[in-house]
Design a protein around this motif. Structure first.
Motif, short mmCIF file in Angstrom:
data_model
loop_
_atom_site.label_atom_id
_atom_site.label_comp_id
_atom_site.label_asym_id
_atom_site.label_seq_id
_atom_site.Cartn_x
_atom_site.Cartn_y
_atom_site.Cartn_z
N SER A 143 -48.35 109.37 56.65
CA SER A 143 -48.88 107.94 56.35
C SER A 143 -49.54 107.50 57.72
N ASP A 144 -50.56 106.76 57.61
CA ASP A 144 -51.42 106.23 58.66
C ASP A 144 -50.45 104.96 59.31
N ARG A 145 -49.79 104.57 58.38
CA ARG A 145 -48.83 103.52 59.01
C ARG A 145 -47.71 103.63 59.68
N SER A 146 -47.28 105.10 59.85
CA SER A 146 -46.31 105.52 60.36
C SER A 146 -46.10 105.42 61.99
N PRO A 147 -47.25 105.60 62.69
CA PRO A 147 -47.51 105.56 63.90
C PRO A 147 -47.28 103.93 64.35
N VAL A 148 -47.85 102.93 63.73
CA VAL A 148 -48.03 101.49 63.80
C VAL A 148 -46.54 101.09 63.80
N LEU A 149 -45.76 101.46 62.64
CA LEU A 149 -44.44 101.10 62.50
C LEU A 149 -43.62 101.49 63.52
N ARG A 150 -43.74 102.85 63.86
CA ARG A 150 -42.95 103.28 65.06
C ARG A 150 -42.97 102.51 66.29
N ARG A 151 -44.28 102.28 66.62
CA ARG A 151 -44.55 101.40 67.79
C ARG A 151 -43.92 100.09 67.64
N SER A 152 -44.11 99.48 66.67
CA SER A 152 -43.55 98.19 66.41
C SER A 152 -42.09 98.15 66.54
N LEU A 153 -41.43 99.17 65.90
CA LEU A 153 -40.07 99.11 66.08
C LEU A 153 -39.57 99.38 67.49
N LEU A 154 -40.31 100.19 68.13
CA LEU A 154 -40.09 100.75 69.72
C LEU A 154 -40.37 99.19 70.47
N ALA A 155 -41.33 98.43 70.26
CA ALA A 155 -41.39 97.45 70.97
C ALA A 155 -40.32 96.25 70.59
N GLY B 81 -31.22 120.32 63.53
CA GLY B 81 -31.95 119.62 64.35
C GLY B 81 -31.32 118.23 64.90
N GLY B 82 -29.90 118.12 64.67
CA GLY B 82 -28.97 117.20 65.15
C GLY B 82 -29.37 115.55 64.51
N LEU B 83 -29.00 114.66 65.20
CA LEU B 83 -29.15 113.40 64.90
C LEU B 83 -30.54 112.72 64.64
N VAL B 84 -31.22 113.14 65.63
CA VAL B 84 -32.79 112.80 65.47
C VAL B 84 -33.22 113.42 64.14
N ALA B 85 -33.09 114.62 63.60
CA ALA B 85 -33.26 115.10 62.51
C ALA B 85 -32.98 114.19 61.28
N LEU B 86 -31.59 114.05 61.40
CA LEU B 86 -30.96 113.27 60.29
C LEU B 86 -31.56 111.85 60.24
N ALA B 87 -31.73 111.29 61.26
CA ALA B 87 -32.54 109.80 61.08
C ALA B 87 -34.08 110.03 60.54
N ARG B 88 -34.75 110.93 60.73
CA ARG B 88 -36.02 111.40 60.29
C ARG B 88 -35.74 111.36 58.74
N ARG B 89 -34.99 111.99 58.42
CA ARG B 89 -34.66 112.17 56.79
C ARG B 89 -34.25 110.71 56.27
N LEU B 90 -33.42 110.13 57.06
CA LEU B 90 -33.14 108.56 56.32
C LEU B 90 -34.54 107.86 56.34
N ARG B 91 -35.51 108.19 57.11
CA ARG B 91 -36.34 107.11 57.72
C ARG B 91 -37.72 107.50 56.86
N LEU B 92 -38.04 108.80 56.61
CA LEU B 92 -39.27 109.23 55.84
C LEU B 92 -39.08 109.68 54.57
N PRO B 93 -40.11 109.72 53.94
CA PRO B 93 -40.13 110.43 52.46
C PRO B 93 -39.82 111.97 52.51
N PRO B 94 -39.30 112.53 51.65
CA PRO B 94 -39.03 114.11 51.75
C PRO B 94 -40.46 114.84 52.13
N ARG B 95 -41.38 114.47 51.66
CA ARG B 95 -42.68 115.16 51.77
C ARG B 95 -43.12 114.94 53.24
N GLU B 96 -43.07 113.89 53.70
CA GLU B 96 -43.37 113.75 55.38
C GLU B 96 -42.26 114.17 56.35
#
Length: 384
Positions: A2-14, A342-357
């Motif tokens: 999704s095009d919104r994912s990078p924007v959302l990621r930067r917003s969360l980081l900020a 993939g460790g905790l970072v892969a687990l966090a990705r599964r919880l954050r993103l839809p299965p397709r992404e």
């Protein structure tokens, strides 16, 4: 994706960065110290992950390089005079900021001295060779008493610039009605260091050096065929990892305010290896998550041990907080290896993103074919 994912990621980081910046105004000394220890460990874990997860070089010597950074800073910045246990200490009394830079450079130089061994052996043999550095380091820390203070260790000078202590209490400072003592100042120094370390590591992995190291990890022969100077890259990986450890050593010394040899033993090296495995091999964000988990768990268990009836007092025959933490680390590593490599970072990705992404991201992170890697890395005809 999704095009919104990078924007959302930067917003969360900020938002996360703003939250971290505000924490010293609300947290007490215990939580500030815990945060500084986690950030220092995160820097060391990022450095080890660059070496183990990206370059594929197993190292159990990380505690040695942390010790080099910590004790080198104390020697460069410290004063000569009597120490504990009748030991006479030596020190160069250099400006603390210069001493910190020299300490990091010294750790990197120690990694450079070891790199010829890393260029000749790999895998388990490299792990065993690096393990010897930990035992050598322990011997030196206990016996070079004029530099290290021996068994009693050495007091850590505060990091200062032009007389203003960045990690101490002098001069007195109050910000928005909140006294800024050593813990508050250490928090911001550690935060700046971890952000710089994180961004630099991400840039290394995203550039040609990162792709060359990954190719070297997957197939060393193929890397040499396409022009990667393998020995040079192995040496560079060890030097960079050691310098990260040196920064972590200086920050840990500032947080602990006294360094002793027992802290920099084999257990610390194993804990750092657990950080990168649990967090996610080859992932900078995973290094931070793994450092928070491995560093924070035993401290929190010890802090709340009075409210946890299943924990025994330290030194008794039962399961004390330290033993419980090691059991959890072992179980977590086993679970990660068996269920989520993939460790905790892969687990966090599964919880954050839809299965397709998630599938798209994981497919993009698979090792590239040799032909594509050949186009991505610099073609250096220097002999490897």
């Amino acid at each position: 994706m999704s095009d919104r994912s990078p924007v959302l990621r930067r917003s969360l980081l900020a938002a996360g960065l703003l939250l971290v910046l505000a924490m010293p105004f609300y947290l007490d000394g215990f939580w500030l110290l815990l945060g500084v220890l986690i950030m220092a460990a995160a820097i060391g874990a990022i450095g080890l992950n660059l070496l183990v997860g990206t370059a594929g070089q197993l190292s159990l010597a990380h505690a040695f390089f942390l010790a080099v950074g910590a004790y080198a800073y104390c020697w460069f910045a410290g004063e000569s005079g009597p120490g504990g246990g009748g030991v006479t200490l030596t020190g160069l009394q250099l400006p603390p900021l210069l001493a910190a830079v020299l300490a990091v450079a010294t750790a990197g130089f120690a990694g450079l001295l070891f790199s010829p061994i890393a260029g000749r052996v790999r895998g388990l043999y490299l792990g065993l060779a690096s393990l010897a550095l930990v035992f050598l380091g322990q011997h030196l820390l206990f016996n070079l008493s004029s530099v290290t203070g021996g068994f009693n260790g050495r007091t850590v000078p505060a990091l200062a610039v032009a007389g203003f202590e960045l990690t101490g209490n002098d001069p007195q400072l109050t910000v928005l009605g909140v006294p800024f003592g050593d813990r508050e100042r250490q928090w911001y120094v550690a935060l700046v260091c971890v952000v710089v370390a994180y961004v630099f590591a991400r840039n290394v992995l995203a550039g040609r050096p990162g792709r060359a190291l990954a190719l070297m990890r997957d197939n060393e022969t193929a890397a040499a065929v396409v022009g990667v100077p393998v020995h040079r890259y192995k040496a560079a990986a060890f030097v960079l990892s050691s310098m990260y450890a040196g920064v972590a050593g200086v920050l840990l010394a500032q947080a602990l305010q006294r360094v002793v040899p027992e802290y920099f033993g084999l257990t610390l090296s194993v804990e750092y290896l657990a950080m990168v495995v649990i967090g996610g091999l080859g992932s900078v964000a995973g290094s931070v998550l793994g450092a928070a988990f491995v560093t924070g768990l035993p401290i929190l268990l010890n802090h709340y041990s009075g409210h946890l009836s299943f924990l025994a007092e330290p030194g008794s025959s039962g399961i004390d907080p330290a033993v419980a933490a090691r059991l959890v680390f072992g179980a977590a590593m086993a679970v990660v290896i068996l269920t989520e490599p993939g460790g905790l970072v892969a687990l966090a990705r599964r919880l954050r993103l839809p299965p397709r992404e998630v599938d798209e991201v994981e497919a993009a992170e698979q090792p590239q074919a040799t032909a594509r890697a050949s186009a991505a890395v610099p073609h250096d005809t220097t002999s490897s």
